[in-house]
Design a protein around this motif. Sequence first.
Motif, PDB file in Angstrom:
ATOM      1  N   TYR A 147      25.337  46.717  44.775  1.00 47.50           N
ATOM      2  CA  TYR A 147      26.792  46.713  44.841  1.00 47.50           C
ATOM      3  C   TYR A 147      27.357  45.380  44.379  1.00 47.50           C
ATOM      4  CZ  TYR A 147      26.033  50.880  47.621  1.00 47.50           C
ATOM      5  OH  TYR A 147      25.634  52.118  48.042  1.00 47.50           O
ATOM      6  N   ARG A 148      28.568  45.435  43.852  1.00 45.56           N
ATOM      7  CA  ARG A 148      29.261  44.239  43.390  1.00 45.56           C
ATOM      8  C   ARG A 148      30.578  44.115  44.138  1.00 45.56           C
ATOM      9  NH1 ARG A 148      27.497  42.343  38.320  1.00 45.56           N
ATOM     10  NH2 ARG A 148      29.498  41.308  38.036  1.00 45.56           N
ATOM     11  N   GLY A 149      30.900  42.905  44.562  1.00 53.10           N
ATOM     12  CA  GLY A 149      32.194  42.644  45.168  1.00 53.10           C
ATOM     13  C   GLY A 149      33.181  42.164  44.124  1.00 53.10           C
ATOM     14  N   ARG A 150      34.460  42.286  44.408  1.00 50.25           N
ATOM     15  CA  ARG A 150      35.485  41.828  43.479  1.00 50.25           C
ATOM     16  C   ARG A 150      35.567  40.303  43.520  1.00 50.25           C
ATOM     17  NH1 ARG A 150      41.062  44.914  44.078  1.00 50.25           N
ATOM     18  NH2 ARG A 150      41.291  44.008  42.000  1.00 50.25           N
ATOM     19  N   THR A 151      35.814  39.694  42.376  1.00 53.10           N
ATOM     20  CA  THR A 151      36.031  38.263  42.294  1.00 53.10           C
ATOM     21  C   THR A 151      37.298  38.003  41.505  1.00 53.10           C
ATOM     22  OG1 THR A 151      34.716  38.043  40.272  1.00 53.10           O
ATOM     23  CG2 THR A 151      33.560  37.777  42.367  1.00 53.10           C
ATOM     24  N   GLY A 152      37.848  36.828  41.635  1.00 52.73           N
ATOM     25  CA  GLY A 152      39.055  36.480  40.912  1.00 52.73           C
ATOM     26  C   GLY A 152      39.579  35.142  41.382  1.00 52.73           C
ATOM     27  N   VAL A 153      40.787  34.788  40.959  1.00 46.76           N
ATOM     28  CA  VAL A 153      41.420  33.533  41.333  1.00 46.76           C
ATOM     29  C   VAL A 153      42.776  33.837  41.961  1.00 46.76           C
ATOM     30  CG1 VAL A 153      42.283  31.306  40.541  1.00 46.76           C
ATOM     31  CG2 VAL A 153      40.291  32.328  39.428  1.00 46.76           C
ATOM     32  N   ASN A 154      42.953  33.425  43.192  1.00 45.12           N
ATOM     33  CA  ASN A 154      44.247  33.619  43.835  1.00 45.12           C
ATOM     34  C   ASN A 154      45.260  32.606  43.305  1.00 45.12           C
ATOM     35  OD1 ASN A 154      46.155  34.545  45.929  1.00 45.12           O
ATOM     36  ND2 ASN A 154      45.903  32.426  46.644  1.00 45.12           N
ATOM     37  N   ARG A 155      46.395  33.096  42.850  1.00 43.44           N
ATOM     38  CA  ARG A 155      47.496  32.233  42.418  1.00 43.44           C
ATOM     39  C   ARG A 155      48.738  32.452  43.289  1.00 43.44           C
ATOM     40  NH1 ARG A 155      44.617  28.878  39.667  1.00 43.44           N
ATOM     41  NH2 ARG A 155      44.233  29.296  37.452  1.00 43.44           N
ATOM     42  N   ASP A 156      48.640  33.302  44.276  1.00 46.14           N
ATOM     43  CA  ASP A 156      49.781  33.670  45.098  1.00 46.14           C
ATOM     44  C   ASP A 156      49.870  32.745  46.308  1.00 46.14           C
ATOM     45  OD1 ASP A 156      51.789  34.834  46.541  1.00 46.14           O
ATOM     46  OD2 ASP A 156      50.787  36.772  46.799  1.00 46.14           O
ATOM     47  N   LEU A 157      50.874  31.891  46.339  1.00 47.30           N
ATOM     48  CA  LEU A 157      51.049  30.947  47.438  1.00 47.30           C
ATOM     49  C   LEU A 157      51.141  31.661  48.768  1.00 47.30           C
ATOM     50  CD1 LEU A 157      51.484  27.826  47.860  1.00 47.30           C
ATOM     51  CD2 LEU A 157      53.931  28.348  47.951  1.00 47.30           C
ATOM     52  N   MET A 158      51.836  32.789  48.793  1.00 45.25           N
ATOM     53  CA  MET A 158      52.069  33.493  50.057  1.00 45.25           C
ATOM     54  C   MET A 158      50.844  34.267  50.534  1.00 45.25           C
ATOM     55  SD  MET A 158      54.885  32.319  50.730  1.00 45.25           S
ATOM     56  CE  MET A 158      55.073  33.195  52.297  1.00 45.25           C
ATOM     57  N   ALA A 159      49.780  34.312  49.723  1.00 45.58           N
ATOM     58  CA  ALA A 159      48.544  34.943  50.184  1.00 45.58           C
ATOM     59  C   ALA A 159      47.814  34.062  51.195  1.00 45.58           C
ATOM     60  CB  ALA A 159      47.631  35.242  48.993  1.00 45.58           C
ATOM     61  N   GLN A 160      48.206  32.798  51.277  1.00 47.61           N
ATOM     62  CA  GLN A 160      47.619  31.877  52.256  1.00 47.61           C
ATOM     63  C   GLN A 160      48.391  31.999  53.575  1.00 47.61           C
ATOM     64  OE1 GLN A 160      45.723  30.019  54.451  1.00 47.61           O
ATOM     65  NE2 GLN A 160      44.835  29.437  52.444  1.00 47.61           N
TER      66      GLN A 160
END
Length: 425
Positions: A147-160
Motif C-alpha cells: 500500500y501507498r500513502g498520500r504525500t504532498g506539501v501543505n500550503r494552507d495556513l489554516m490547516a495548522q
Amino acid sequence: MRTRSFAVAAVALSLGVVAPALHAQESAGEAEDPVATLVARLTLDDYKTTLKGLTQFGDRRQGTQRNRDAVDWIEAQLQAFGCTNTERVFYTFPPPRPPDAAPRRTPPRGGTARRRPAPNDGDLTTATGGRVGRRGPGSGGSTIFGYRGRTGVNRDLMAQPDERIRELNREEPVDGERSQVYCTKVGTTNADEMYILGAHMDGHGVNEAVNDDGSGTALVMELARIFSAPDVQTERSIRFVLWNNEETGLNGARAYVAQRHDLQGIEDPPGSGRYPEPRWLGMVQHDMMLWDHGAPGPDGLVSRDQRPEADVNIEFQSNSERADDSMKLAFLFKAANENYATDYPAAVGPHMTNTDSTPFMDIVPAISLRENERGAQVGAGWDPNWHQPTDVWTTYTDDDFRLGLNAAQTTLAAIAQLTGARLDN
C-alpha cells in the motif's frame, strides 16, 4: 578494541584512507577507545534540547524572516559550542536562468499541493486506493510493493490547528539574497583534507519542521559541539554545514559546490598552512532522522509507534560517477553503527536521491543518512508528517528522537575514525 576497529579499518583502507586513530588504538592494546568516549558524549537530552531550539522559528521556510533568524541562531549556537570560525555562503534565490530557459511554473499560494505518481502501466490499484507493484520501467531505481500513502506539501495556513505555530509561519517567502552557515574543525596534520557533514535547516508545511529537517540540523550541530571540545583533536578537517533552500531544489548545496569546488586544497595565503576550502574526501548528508513506523496499511494509515525493526538508512546513488567509493563509505558507516550505536541498526541502500548530497555525488564519495529509503519508502507515504502540519514537536516520542541520536552516533563514530580523532589528556 581490536575487534571493534577492524571492520571500519578495512573499508577505510579500501577507500585509500588511513584512519590514524585505529592504529593508535591497536598499538595501545587495552587503552581507552577514544571513539567510544566521544560517542558517549552524545546524549538524548542534548540532542532534544538543540532540536527543540530550532522549533521556535516555525518551519524556517526559505525567503522569510523566520528563516533568517534561524540561520543567525544556528551560527550563535555553533559559536557557543566552540566551533567559532563560522562563515557563510551567500547566493540569490531563485538563481539566474539562461536566456533560452522555459518559463517557471508558479506554485499555488493556497491549498495543499499533492504529488501525483507517474503513470504506471504495470501497477494495480487496491480497493482503498493503494497502489501495488513496481513503479514501472524507466521509473528510476527504487521500487515498493504494498500500500501507498498520500504525500504532498501543505500550503494552507489554516490547516495548522495550533494558533501559535500558525502565526509563526504566516509570512510568505520573498525572492532575494540567501545565506547558509558553516564552521570547521581544522585538522592538526592534514588540514588540507576534509569531510563535509551536512543537513538542511529550511523546511515548509506550516509546522515546526521537527523531522524535516530539524532532526538532521540538530544532529550536525551536536557533532560540531562534540568535535569542538578543547580536548578533541582530529588529524583531518571536518566541516559542519547547515544548508538553506533544500526544499526549493537543493539550491544552497548547489551554490556551495558552484562557489567552492575550485577552491579545494588551495593554501591561502601561500605558506600559511591555512586552507579555506580543504580537499573534499567525502560528503555526508542527514535528512529526516526520526520516523520509522513502517508502511501504510490498507486504510492508508501508519502506526503511531516506532516499529521494532526500525533502522538508520545509509544510502548512496548507484548511478553516480563515484558510486563505488560512495558504496564503500556507506558500508564503513554501517560498520561504525554496528560497533558504536546503542539502539538501532543500520541498512545500506543504493538509491540516494532528493537531498543535499546529490550535487556532490559525481565529485566525491557522498552518502545520505535518513529514517527510511527516500525513493521507495518516504515517497510511498511511510512518513505521514512529511511536509504536513503534523511535523511538530508533540508528534514525536523518545523512541523517535532516539533514532536520530543513533544516526548521530553512527556518523560521529565513522568520522572520528576517518579523521584520526584523539583525546588530549
